[in-house]
Scaffold this motif. Sequence first.
Motif, PDB file in Angstrom:
ATOM      1  N   MET A 102       2.919  22.115  16.901  1.00  0.00           N
ATOM      2  CA  MET A 102       4.259  21.580  16.628  1.00  0.00           C
ATOM      3  C   MET A 102       5.172  21.760  17.842  1.00  0.00           C
ATOM      4  SD  MET A 102       4.394  20.579  13.288  1.00  0.00           S
ATOM      5  CE  MET A 102       5.879  20.964  12.456  1.00  0.00           C
ATOM      6  N   SER A 103       5.043  22.895  18.518  1.00  0.00           N
ATOM      7  CA  SER A 103       5.859  23.129  19.720  1.00  0.00           C
ATOM      8  C   SER A 103       5.511  22.139  20.820  1.00  0.00           C
ATOM      9  CB  SER A 103       5.666  24.552  20.231  1.00  0.00           C
ATOM     10  OG  SER A 103       6.071  25.484  19.279  1.00  0.00           O
ATOM     11  N   LEU A 105       4.403  19.158  20.404  1.00  0.00           N
ATOM     12  CA  LEU A 105       4.894  17.837  20.009  1.00  0.00           C
ATOM     13  C   LEU A 105       6.412  17.709  20.165  1.00  0.00           C
ATOM     14  CD1 LEU A 105       2.730  17.204  16.834  1.00  0.00           C
ATOM     15  CD2 LEU A 105       2.499  16.104  19.071  1.00  0.00           C
ATOM     16  N   GLY A 106       7.081  18.813  20.512  1.00  0.00           N
ATOM     17  CA  GLY A 106       8.524  18.773  20.757  1.00  0.00           C
ATOM     18  C   GLY A 106       9.371  19.113  19.542  1.00  0.00           C
ATOM     19  N   ILE A 107       8.762  19.617  18.501  1.00  0.00           N
ATOM     20  CA  ILE A 107       9.506  20.002  17.303  1.00  0.00           C
ATOM     21  C   ILE A 107      10.172  21.351  17.578  1.00  0.00           C
ATOM     22  CG2 ILE A 107       9.264  20.601  14.860  1.00  0.00           C
ATOM     23  CD1 ILE A 107       6.972  18.541  14.808  1.00  0.00           C
ATOM     24  N   PRO A 108      11.450  21.506  17.215  1.00  0.00           N
ATOM     25  CA  PRO A 108      12.165  22.758  17.510  1.00  0.00           C
ATOM     26  C   PRO A 108      11.505  23.971  16.851  1.00  0.00           C
ATOM     27  CG  PRO A 108      13.673  21.079  16.700  1.00  0.00           C
ATOM     28  CD  PRO A 108      12.307  20.528  16.562  1.00  0.00           C
ATOM     29  N   ASN A 109      11.726  25.124  17.460  1.00  0.00           N
ATOM     30  CA  ASN A 109      11.140  26.369  16.948  1.00  0.00           C
ATOM     31  C   ASN A 109      11.674  26.728  15.569  1.00  0.00           C
ATOM     32  OD1 ASN A 109       9.576  26.786  19.217  1.00  0.00           O
ATOM     33  ND2 ASN A 109      11.233  27.832  20.283  1.00  0.00           N
ATOM     34  N   VAL A 111      12.014  24.876  13.152  1.00  0.00           N
ATOM     35  CA  VAL A 111      11.198  24.162  12.173  1.00  0.00           C
ATOM     36  C   VAL A 111       9.742  24.614  12.260  1.00  0.00           C
ATOM     37  CG1 VAL A 111      10.394  21.894  11.430  1.00  0.00           C
ATOM     38  CG2 VAL A 111      12.731  22.164  12.233  1.00  0.00           C
ATOM     39  N   SER A 112       9.204  24.692  13.462  1.00  0.00           N
ATOM     40  CA  SER A 112       7.789  25.019  13.626  1.00  0.00           C
ATOM     41  C   SER A 112       7.461  26.459  13.262  1.00  0.00           C
ATOM     42  CB  SER A 112       7.333  24.729  15.050  1.00  0.00           C
ATOM     43  OG  SER A 112       7.997  25.556  15.970  1.00  0.00           O
TER      44      SER A 112
END
Length: 182
Positions: A102-103, A105-109, A111-112
């Motif tokens: 997830m990190s 892929l650019g999803i904020p921490n 959320v991930s």
Amino acid sequence: MGVNNSPNSASGEYNLFSKWTGKKSKYKYRLIDYKNKQDKKDFLLSDTKCNLEILPQGIMITGNFKEKESIIPVLKDEIESLTLIRGKEVIDTFYMSPMYIMSKLGIPNRVSRHLQVYPSEYKIAETRIHIKCEEYQLTLITSGSRHSKILRNLKRFGFDTNLKLVEKPRLNLLQYRRALDL
């Protein structure tokens, strides 16, 4: 200054929260330092479990402090400075963990972190709250994950005029590992 509603939860009596809801409250904060202008430092109040309620009129700290006092009210007008210190954030994921993917892929921490496999993959150190008034100073600590909720409530009730935010640096071990692999 206080209300005699909660001497000791072990004795079967309830505090204000439990009086309204019928449940015993779980303390989420710890009062680690209390300095009074007259007494200089009150050792009876140091290291006491408590709760913090942010209201439009001020801040109310409830807990089992002394025999006659279970509430420390802090009026909004009395607050000289309010400091919210966010603890250090440590990200230590392993290759191909859901949080790692997830990190990447650019999803904020924020959320991930909910997809971490091990508790050690994402940590936030404790959040500190310093309240300074003319008569006394308070220092509270709580879990690092409560920082954003506290900040949101302080801004919602208009405490941002005398609010000072301090954020400790992030430590992303993934970046260090990539540098060592080169």
